[in-house]
Design an enzyme around this catalytic site. Structure first.
Site, PDB file in Angstrom:
ATOM      1  N   GLU A 161      -5.067  -6.519  14.699  1.00 56.66           N
ATOM      2  CA  GLU A 161      -4.513  -5.214  14.330  1.00 56.66           C
ATOM      3  C   GLU A 161      -5.616  -4.152  14.401  1.00 56.66           C
ATOM      4  OE1 GLU A 161      -2.685  -4.176  10.335  1.00 56.66           O
ATOM      5  OE2 GLU A 161      -0.869  -4.447  11.488  1.00 56.66           O
ATOM      6  N   LYS A 178       0.840  -1.204   0.000  1.00 55.01           N
ATOM      7  CA  LYS A 178       0.000   0.000   0.000  1.00 55.01           C
ATOM      8  C   LYS A 178       0.877   1.257   0.000  1.00 55.01           C
ATOM      9  CE  LYS A 178      -3.460   2.378   2.794  1.00 55.01           C
ATOM     10  NZ  LYS A 178      -4.347   2.351   3.955  1.00 55.01           N
ATOM     11  N   HIS A 224      -6.454 -33.198  17.812  1.00 47.78           N
ATOM     12  CA  HIS A 224      -5.410 -34.109  18.297  1.00 47.78           C
ATOM     13  C   HIS A 224      -4.237 -33.343  18.871  1.00 47.78           C
ATOM     14  CE1 HIS A 224      -7.485 -37.607  16.669  1.00 47.78           C
ATOM     15  NE2 HIS A 224      -7.897 -36.750  15.739  1.00 47.78           N
ATOM     16  N   LYS A 270       9.372  -0.954  14.107  1.00 48.64           N
ATOM     17  CA  LYS A 270      10.006  -0.619  12.817  1.00 48.64           C
ATOM     18  C   LYS A 270      11.138   0.378  13.034  1.00 48.64           C
ATOM     19  CE  LYS A 270       5.769  -0.855  10.004  1.00 48.64           C
ATOM     20  NZ  LYS A 270       4.879  -0.086   9.161  1.00 48.64           N
ATOM     21  N   GLY A 313      -4.923  -1.763   4.944  1.00 48.99           N
ATOM     22  CA  GLY A 313      -4.141  -2.911   4.471  1.00 48.99           C
ATOM     23  C   GLY A 313      -4.834  -4.237   4.739  1.00 48.99           C
ATOM     24  N   ARG A 314      -5.384  -4.401   5.941  1.00 48.43           N
ATOM     25  CA  ARG A 314      -6.001  -5.677   6.307  1.00 48.43           C
ATOM     26  C   ARG A 314      -7.407  -5.827   5.727  1.00 48.43           C
ATOM     27  NH1 ARG A 314      -4.857  -2.297  10.323  1.00 48.43           N
ATOM     28  NH2 ARG A 314      -6.490  -1.412  11.627  1.00 48.43           N
TER      29      ARG A 314
HETATM   30  O1  LIG Z   1       1.037  -2.736   2.212  1.00 45.31           O
HETATM   31  P1  LIG Z   1       2.133  -2.126   2.992  1.00 45.31           P
HETATM   32  O2  LIG Z   1       2.113  -0.633   2.975  1.00 45.31           O
HETATM   33  O3  LIG Z   1       3.473  -2.676   2.554  1.00 45.31           O
HETATM   34  O4  LIG Z   1       1.938  -2.545   4.495  1.00 45.31           O
HETATM   35  C1  LIG Z   1       2.029  -3.858   4.928  1.00 45.31           C
HETATM   36  C2  LIG Z   1       1.586  -4.013   6.365  1.00 45.31           C
HETATM   37  O5  LIG Z   1       2.531  -3.407   7.216  1.00 45.31           O
HETATM   38  C3  LIG Z   1       2.182  -2.440   8.153  1.00 45.31           C
HETATM   39  O6  LIG Z   1       3.196  -2.306   9.090  1.00 45.31           O
HETATM   40  C4  LIG Z   1       0.847  -2.621   8.832  1.00 45.31           C
HETATM   41  O7  LIG Z   1       0.961  -3.095  10.134  1.00 45.31           O
HETATM   42  C5  LIG Z   1      -0.096  -3.509   8.079  1.00 45.31           C
HETATM   43  O8  LIG Z   1      -1.395  -3.056   8.312  1.00 45.31           O
HETATM   44  C6  LIG Z   1       0.178  -3.524   6.606  1.00 45.31           C
HETATM   45  O9  LIG Z   1      -0.750  -4.360   5.967  1.00 45.31           O
END
Ligand SMILES: O=P(O)(O)OC[C@H]1O[C@H](O)[C@H](O)[C@@H](O)[C@@H]1O
Length: 564
Positions: free
Chosen positions: A370, A210, A401, A525, A284-285
């Site tokens: 999230e 994204k 199991h 990050k 994103g999710r």
């Molecule tokens: O799609 P992107 O911008 O690469 O992001 C990828 C992912 O990383 C982030 O840190 C978020 O926690 C997610 O919500 C997201 O889907």
């Protein structure tokens, strides 16, 4: 806002009524069923092609009525309507939340900042369909003139889990002559294993991000580009002149991007024509039904992809229009609140009885955890109540199991969703098809055992020695939802995902949290960037805590020992 205008959740009369109701205690599920022969019929709802049985929950009509009053009082329906209208309900990022627009019909009008976004959605879907068809038919050729046979999606989080999960779910519908791989981990082993047996000349990389700034994805995409260009450089001297300008022609045939960030995509060297766009109002999710689903669309074809979108829409419409007492996402959301907030349940299990749903729960983990793993309210005040649960689970019967022991006889209350299908999908025949009834016999047996258990008297009646009776008694009274559908089709998958999206929405609305931001992933990050030079160059990193400093030193000693 003054408390009188926006009362604290735990001070609301509907909340305290639920707390009082809980304190009164509930009869055992055995008694609830015995007292009400119509319970199974009354506590079931149809939503699209899904049949949901919630009769095996620790609830009565009063519980349901109180939960629905809580939903009304906390403004769930008003927030739902605001979301569908495109209002900026993601308050911390000041964004609309419009994944529902991704599956809106062509003639719908949904505006963000005065602009109807639906035409843009369909323009991208059409562009994806054209591209998917060209890959599937073999019309799109790689740099050396070979057709594409391998598709590697590089992404992480929402740019990986959705397409990877849905590809697995819809495997019976996929083009079997194409190979699909999903690379997410920045551990080089992931890309290595995904590409080691592939011919670069037949491989398409889909870089899904994204933001197009996610370090894992950009690192893997850069390594993938080197892998590709190196292969062409070594093998095809006739192309060597093209590599003087960075191999743009090869990249153009073997790389496409899915992103909201055109500038970064171009900066990476991907032709804007090879970019499939989506927008900041898609989280994103919540994005695999956007351009992020391109790998899936190539796998199953545009027609099936659209069937899946229709399934999403069916559930959107249900959520928007079904009355509260028959509204499946609302019910699931409220039941989760009942256990999480009034029974102290810490986790929620999702147990699909389908091999094809092997990645379904992992996908739901991001969607739910999230979204609702928050501890401040929408206005920034701390919450004083529990929010999102730990979501976990793997396909039945495997879990039976392994960890079901704890669900049956452990000390914790673990509400669970059981998802199953009446017919196996597609290709299965003969004995393998016949195995489906055995799979589903387990499905029904488990929720029965969890709800009704086995009393000490029943155990004794089987002649079990007295010293074993306690060990072999099942308390029962474990709550489950059963979700049953005819067959796991693309549409049913869309319905299931939208069901959970809206369930998560309902819970976030009641808890008064922003379900659409994810600031909690940022700190790690930043710290990773800070620590990296200490690992690569042994640099002194100021501000590292003593534990991490000692660990980094140990890491470097071990690393150097290996290298020497
Ligand atoms: O799609 P992107 O911008 O690469 O992001 C990828 C992912 O990383 C982030 O840190 C978020 O926690 C997610 O919500 C997201 O889907």
């Amino acid at each position: 806002m003054a408390e009188s205008e926006f009362p604290k959740l735990t001070h609301r009369p509907q909340w305290t009524a639920l707390a009082d109701h809980r304190a009164e205690g509930q009869p055992h599920l055995r008694e609830l069923f015995a007292a009400d022969p119509g319970r199974a019929q009354r506590y079931a709802v149809r939503a699209g092609d899904l049949y949901l049985d919630y009769s095996k929950h620790l609830i009565t009509d009063e519980t349901l009525a109180l939960l629905q009053e809580l939903a009304t009082a906390t403004g769930v329906f008003a927030l739902r309507d605001a979301m569908f209208r495109g209002e900026k309900i993601n308050v911390t990022e000041r964004r609309a939340v419009l994944h529902t627009a991704l599956r809106a019909p062509r003639d719908a009008v949904i505006e963000v900042d005065g602009e109807n976004v639906v035409p843009k959605v369909h323009a991208v879907l059409d562009k994806m369909a054209g591209f998917a068809d060209r890959i599937r038919s073999g019309e799109w050729l790689g740099h050396t003139g070979k057709r594409i046979r391998n598709v590697v999606n590089i992404g992480i989080g929402g740019s990986d889990l959705g397409p990877a999960m849905a590809y697995e779910v819809l495997r019976p519908y996929t083009a079997r002559e194409l190979t699909f791989r999903f690379v997410s981990n920045v551990d080089g082993a992931d890309l290595h294993e995904a590409t080691r047996d592939l011919d670069p000349a037949e491989t398409l990389f889909i870089v899904a991000s994204k933001t197009f700034t996610t370090i894992e994805t950009i690192t893997n995409a850069t390594s993938a580009r080197s892998w590709l260009l190196k292969a062409f450089d070594d093998g095809g001297t006739s192309h060597s002149s093209e590599f003087e300008n960075g191999g743009e022609k090869a990249v153009a045939k073997h790389f496409v991007a899915l992103s909201t960030n055109g500038e970064k995509v171009t900066g990476f060297g991907i032709d804007p024509d090879n970019m499939f766009e989506f927008w900041d109002w898609v989280g994103g999710r919540y994005s695999y039904d956007s351009a992020i689903g391109l790998s899936l669309m190539i796998a199953i074809g545009p027609g099936r992809f659209r069937e899946m979108l229709d399934g999403f829409r069916l559930m959107d419409d249900h959520f928007r229009t079904a009355p509260a007492e028959a509204n499946a996402p609302l019910l699931l959301g409220l039941l989760g609140i009942w256990y999480g907030n009034f029974y102290d349940a810490q986790s929620h299990a999702v147990l699909p009885y389908s091999h094809y749903l092997s990645k379904f729960t992992a996908y739901l983990q991001q969607l739910d955890m999230e979204s609702n793993g928050k501890s401040v309210q929408r206005g920034g005040e701390p919450v004083e109540w529990q929010t999102g649960p730990v979501v976990w689970g793997t396909p039945g019967t495997n879990g039976q199991h392994a960890y079901y022991q704890l669900i049956h006889q452990g000390t914790r209350l673990i509400p669970a969703d059981f998802i199953g299908f009446a017919r196996p999908v597609g290709e299965l025949s003969g004995e393998l098809k016949a195995q489906h009834d055995l799979l589903m016999a387990n499905f029904f047996a488990q929720t029965q055992a969890l709800a009704f258990g086995k009393t000490a008297e029943e155990v004794r009646a089987e002649g079990v020695p007295e010293e074993q009776v306690a060990h072999r008694t099942f308390r029962g009274d474990h709550p489950t939802t059963t979700i049953l559908a005819g067959e796991l089709t693309p549409s049913v998958l869309g319905q299931l995902i939208a069901l959970y999206e809206h369930k998560v929405f309902v819970q976030g609305a009641v808890w008064n949290i922003d379900s659409f931001d994810q600031w909690g992933v940022e700190l790690g990050k930043v710290l990773a960037k800070r620590v990296e030079p200490a690992l690569t160059q042994g640099a002194d990193v100021p501000g590292l805590d003593p534990s991490t400093t000692a660990l980094v030193a140990a890491y470097r000693t071990l690393k150097n020992a290996q290298e020497n």
